[in-house]
Write a protein that holds these residues in place. Structure first.
Motif, PDB file in Angstrom:
ATOM      1  N   CYS A 146      10.073   7.378  -3.305  1.00 55.40           N
ATOM      2  CA  CYS A 146       8.645   7.652  -3.179  1.00 55.40           C
ATOM      3  C   CYS A 146       8.012   7.895  -4.546  1.00 55.40           C
ATOM      4  N   ASN A 177       7.627   4.456  -6.234  1.00 51.80           N
ATOM      5  CA  ASN A 177       6.740   3.471  -5.607  1.00 51.80           C
ATOM      6  C   ASN A 177       5.405   4.027  -5.116  1.00 51.80           C
ATOM      7  N   GLY A 178       5.115   5.277  -5.453  1.00 49.47           N
ATOM      8  CA  GLY A 178       3.809   5.841  -5.121  1.00 49.47           C
ATOM      9  C   GLY A 178       3.641   6.247  -3.687  1.00 49.47           C
ATOM     10  N   HIS A 179       4.739   6.490  -2.967  1.00 49.16           N
ATOM     11  CA  HIS A 179       4.666   6.911  -1.573  1.00 49.16           C
ATOM     12  C   HIS A 179       4.749   8.433  -1.468  1.00 49.16           C
ATOM     13  N   GLU A 180       4.541   8.938  -0.258  1.00 47.56           N
ATOM     14  CA  GLU A 180       4.732  10.348   0.052  1.00 47.56           C
ATOM     15  C   GLU A 180       5.829  10.469   1.093  1.00 47.56           C
ATOM     16  N   ARG A 231       2.933   6.930   3.828  1.00 48.17           N
ATOM     17  CA  ARG A 231       3.244   8.330   4.140  1.00 48.17           C
ATOM     18  C   ARG A 231       4.452   8.312   5.073  1.00 48.17           C
ATOM     19  N   THR A 255       0.829  -1.208   0.000  1.00 51.69           N
ATOM     20  CA  THR A 255       0.000   0.000   0.000  1.00 51.69           C
ATOM     21  C   THR A 255       0.864   1.259   0.000  1.00 51.69           C
ATOM     22  N   LYS A 256       0.241   2.361  -0.372  1.00 49.96           N
ATOM     23  CA  LYS A 256       0.914   3.656  -0.387  1.00 49.96           C
ATOM     24  C   LYS A 256       1.278   4.068   1.029  1.00 49.96           C
TER      25      LYS A 256
END
Length: 281
Positions: free
Chosen positions: A115, A118-121, A95, A92-93
């Protein structure tokens, strides 16, 4: 030769020209040398970047080239953890909150590359010259955990404590207090990039944090800046590559950290704290 009716017009034009030149210079990463001196920069470029400054501003260092030598470090020391091999990777994404000392200057930009891939913040808090004593004597970490509500915290604290005597007795209570401020959030603690032997900070951290959450950095090889302490930006990027490998394959709470194939256009949102311990935050 131009003639102006108002004698103040040339002065105003010269001032506008100077301000324009200094503003443009603030966007140049590599400083110019004028008679062996670096002209001071304005803060215009920094104010337009995604960086939140509290009480103090810092200059942005030159960004490194894209790092492709992924496994330059000897990763054997960092793999000696008793993390659960059956733990599944969280896809999952995330933060991420990176919080710690000045070592984050080099790690944060590379973390932002991961990030992006891999679609993270990612957000980071840099408290210069800080230590477990400073973070453990206030609720700064709890404050930013409540503010940013991260799903994963990366602690980078301890590089200022390589020479503390009786550190295991003197600082354990502060390490415990730091961990208590995480409110059950997943985390890893990145150990300092030793430039010499320490008096026990790595042992203290590895024996106090949860199993599979400590990344040992002391046995890795680094290229250093002129201060002999901080890894160069390129070396810090490779350091982050090794940390990312640990986060995806060996830590207690593995997450997706695939190797990035491009650099993020911006650094992560960064909060910079005054080197002096604040009364409250």
């Amino acid at each position: 030769m131009f003639k102006f009716k108002n004698p103040f017009v040339p002065i105003v034009l010269i001032l506008i020209l100077l301000v324009t030149c200094k503003t443009l210079y603030s966007y140049i990463h590599k400083p110019l040398l004028v008679v062996k001196q670096k002209p001071p920069r304005t803060l215009v470029a920094d104010s337009l970047r995604p960086v939140r400054i509290l009480r103090e501003n810092i200059s942005e260092k030159e960004s490194p080239n894209h790092v492709t030598d992924y496994f330059l470090f000897d990763t054997a020391p960092m793999l000696a953890f008793n993390a659960n091999p059956q733990q599944t990777v969280d896809t999952t994404k995330q933060r991420f909150l990176l919080i710690g000392d000045s070592m984050l200057e080099g790690l944060g930009p590379r973390m932002n590359d991961y990030c992006l891939k891999n679609g993270h913040e990612c957000k980071q808090v840099i408290w210069y010259s800080s230590s477990t004593y400073w973070y453990g004597n206030c609720d700064t970490i709890r404050h930013f955990v409540n503010q940013y509500k991260p799903t994963y915290v990366v602690l980078v604290i301890g590089s200022m404590e390589l020479f503390i005597r009786n550190i295991k007795e003197e600082r354990k209570q502060y390490v415990v207090n730091i961990l208590n401020q995480l409110s059950g959030t997943k985390y890893i603690w990145v150990g300092p990039p030793n430039w010499t032997d320490d008096t026990g900070i790595n042992d203290l951290l590895s024996n106090t944090v949860d199993s599979g959450t400590f990344f040992l950095s002391k046995n890795l090889s680094f290229d250093r800046c002129s201060d002999g302490v901080h890894p160069t930006r390129a070396s810090a990027s490779r350091w982050m590559d090794s940390i990312a490998t640990f986060m995806m394959t060996k830590c207690a709470h593995p997450v997706v950290m695939k190797f990035p194939d491009e650099k993020a256009k911006r650094n992560p949102l960064t909060t910079i704290l005054n080197p002096n311990p604040p009364q409250n935050i």
